[in-house]
Each structure stands twice: as C-alpha cells, then as structure tokens.
Design a protein around this motif. Structure first.
Motif, short mmCIF file in Angstrom:
data_model
loop_
_atom_site.label_atom_id
_atom_site.label_comp_id
_atom_site.label_asym_id
_atom_site.label_seq_id
_atom_site.Cartn_x
_atom_site.Cartn_y
_atom_site.Cartn_z
N ILE A 84 62.73 35.37 21.42
CA ILE A 84 62.72 35.06 19.99
C ILE A 84 61.30 35.00 19.44
O ILE A 84 61.04 35.41 18.30
CB ILE A 84 63.45 33.73 19.73
N ILE A 85 60.37 34.52 20.25
CA ILE A 85 58.98 34.38 19.79
C ILE A 85 58.40 35.74 19.42
O ILE A 85 57.81 35.91 18.34
CB ILE A 85 58.12 33.71 20.87
N GLU A 86 58.56 36.72 20.30
CA GLU A 86 58.03 38.06 20.03
C GLU A 86 58.83 38.74 18.93
O GLU A 86 58.26 39.48 18.10
CB GLU A 86 58.06 38.89 21.31
N TYR A 87 60.13 38.52 18.88
CA TYR A 87 60.97 39.08 17.81
C TYR A 87 60.46 38.61 16.45
O TYR A 87 60.32 39.41 15.52
CB TYR A 87 62.42 38.64 18.01
N HIS A 88 60.17 37.33 16.34
CA HIS A 88 59.67 36.77 15.08
C HIS A 88 58.37 37.46 14.66
O HIS A 88 58.18 37.79 13.48
CB HIS A 88 59.46 35.26 15.24
N ARG A 89 57.49 37.68 15.62
CA ARG A 89 56.23 38.35 15.31
C ARG A 89 56.48 39.76 14.81
O ARG A 89 55.90 40.19 13.80
CB ARG A 89 55.33 38.40 16.55
N GLN A 90 57.36 40.51 15.47
CA GLN A 90 57.60 41.90 15.10
C GLN A 90 58.27 42.03 13.74
O GLN A 90 57.88 42.88 12.93
CB GLN A 90 58.44 42.59 16.18
#
Length: 343
Positions: A227-233
């Motif tokens: 979720i952390i990287e998804y939010h960034r993307q």
C-alpha cells in the motif's frame, strides 16, 4: 562499544525536538540467507546508532525487516551504507508520505527466528518461487477483473480502517492465522481465479505468494511495495486511487491517510472515526479505535474499569499488571467485549 539503546523514549523525544531536524520514516525488507544473524545485527546497530537511526528492525536467517526513522540530512549516508551491503544494494525503500519526526523513539535491532512470524516450515517449499509483482497501474486493472480474487493479507484491525475496493478482508488476528484460513476458503478456485494479494509494504505477500503457489494456485500476483508504494505511484502518476480510508502503520503514527473516506467507527460510541489508540491503563494497553470525544470522556481508556485503575498510585498499577497472564492482555487488538461498537 554500545550495542543497545540506553535512552528512554522521553529522553529521545526531547533530543529530537531540541535538534529541530526533519526526519524520514522508512521501511524496507529483503529475503536473503544470512549465516550469522547476531553478527549482522550488531553490525547494523554499530553503524546506525551514530547516524541517529531509530526504529524496529528484525534480523533472521531468512533476511531483514526494517521500519525506521533517519534524519533527512543523513539519508544519503544511510542509503550508501545499505548499498555497500551486497544483498541490500538498491533495495526498495518505502518512504512514508506523511512524516512524523517522532514515529520511532528508540533503536531496536532484534534477532528473530523469522522476519515475519508465519508458522510455516519453509523447508517444504521454495520461498524464492514467488508470485508476479505488479505496479499500481496493473494492480488497478487486476482488481476490476471479474476473474480476480483480491485478498487483504493484513490483520482485522489493519483492514478495518482502510482497504482496497473489492477486497476480501479476512477476520484474522495474525499473519500466521491467515495463511491456511485463506487457502481453505479459496481451495475451489486454485485454477480458475487470479489470486491477487496486498499488504502494508509487501513483505507478507512475498512469503504468502510462494506458499500459495506451492499449494497449487496457478495465477498468483502481489502488489509491489504494498500500500505504501501504491500510494506513492497513484499520487505521482495521477492514477485512480482504489484504496479507501487509511493505511495502518507500525510506528507511533499508527496510520497514513490514503483517501478522504472514513470507513471505520469509534469502538465506544459508533461515530465515524478511523484512528487507533492504546488504552492508557498499561495493564491493558488494548489497541482500539477511539474518537476525540470518547478520548476526553474516558481519559484515553477502553472501559470504566481501566479508567478507575489509572487513578491509582503507580505502584498499585504495577502490582495489577504483574504476572504472565495479566501482561499477556496487552496483545489484544480491538477484541475486548467492553467495546460496544467493535467490528
């Protein structure tokens, strides 16, 4: 030679505030065979302590799992240190979107049997034979596919405050509980459905994807970086955000806002709210959702009983929480019968 933290949380908080420096909250993991975890653990502490790195890091024969905070002006030094370790060179660092200088207040580097407690016998399957990693764009496509089963690999208290559209959120307390439970529920779809998983930062899905492939699932995917990287993307690329609510995180912040939707409620009064707290009674320390109004009324406690206990002298409180069974109560996560509106 200092190998362990010597400052209390309050002492560290004062130092952080006095320094006035911005800090970065970061998480990363890497599965790798480490021959001597204790030696590697000491190596990390000896280098990170002078850098003023704080956090909770687990080291095991199978790799490393780290959630930490580093001064912003020492990030390049920290990154160079990682890159000089062969199996950590270029490792993906999940940098929190919402920063808090006090997300961690101690440096704890611990040797564990596993970097994530899973209860599995890893000798029975190839942990490197993992599922297909997908980015936010592909993930958004997959979760709209009617042939996809989207599974939240986190625990009930995490998914309660936020999860993806169309996700199945198993009502489990631990990652260990979820593995066989999910396989049993999906056993009839091992060949006809795409199994797509996500978690906070990717580490649980990494192991789970290999496990489910071993169990016969033919089409297994995981959200790269969680979720952390998804939010960034989705933020940087302007993608459609399919996540509703907040992402539970394992530091003092307890959550990061991913969308403006509030999908949970206060466990005491039922009003829409999605921020966890721990009961102020240290003999309880229950993790639960409490709105600001109930926080004031209940003095940050989960029950009238706990509210009465915190009025006692500290020595009396210590006596009440002495003993194995009393101290074990602190591991409960929102399951107390005292919470009228618990999930």
């Amino acid at each position: 030679m200092q190998l362990y933290n010597k400052l209390s949380a309050e002492e560290r908080r004062e130092l952080i505030r006095a320094a006035g420096k911005e800090r970065l909250t970061i998480s990363f993991y890497q599965y790798h065979q480490i021959g001597n975890p204790q030696l590697f653990r000491d190596h990390l502490f000896l280098h990170w302590h002078p850098m003023d790195v704080l956090g909770r890091i687990y080291v095991a024969h199978e790799g490393i799992n780290a959630q930490l905070s580093v001064p912003g002006d020492r990030f390049d030094e920290f990154k160079l240190f990682l890159d000089n370790i062969s199996f950590l060179e270029g490792v993906r660092l999940n940098i929190a979107r919402e920063q808090d200088n006090e997300s961690f207040l101690k440096l704890k580097v611990k040797v564990r049997n596993k970097i994530v407690a899973d209860g599995l016998n890893d000798q029975t399957f190839d942990v490197t034979n993992k599922g297909i990693h997908v980015d936010a764009t592909k993930f958004n496509e997959l979760i709209e596919d009617p042939n996809t089963v989207l599974v939240d690999m986190r625990n009930h208290y995490e998914s309660e405050i936020g999860h993806f559209k169309n996700a199945w959120t198993p009502d489990v307390d631990t990652f260990r509980d979820s593995l066989d439970y999910i396989e049993e529920k999906l056993k009839d779809h091992k060949e006809d459905k795409k199994l797509v998983m996500y978690c906070t930062g990717g580490i649980r899905c990494e192991k789970a994807s290999a496990y489910y492939k071993h169990k016969g699932f033919k089409d297994v995917y995981q959200l790269e970086g969680g979720i952390i990287e998804y939010h960034r993307q989705v933020t940087e690329q302007g993608l459609d955000n399919k996540f509703k609510g907040k992402n539970f995180v394992f530091d003092h912040r307890l959550a990061e806002k991913i969308s403006d939707e509030v999908i949970a409620n206060c466990h005491q009064c039922g009003t829409p709210f999605d921020l966890h707290t721990n009961c102020a009674n240290e003999a309880c320390h229950l993790l639960f959702i409490q709105c600001d109004s109930c926080k004031d009324k209940m003095e940050n406690c989960c029950s009238d009983e706990c509210k009465e206990i915190i009025q006692l002298p500290i020595e009396e409180q210590k006596k009440l929480r002495a003993g194995k069974y009393n101290s074990n109560k602190i591991f409960k996560k929102g399951r107390s019968e005292k919470l009228v509106f618990k999930k």
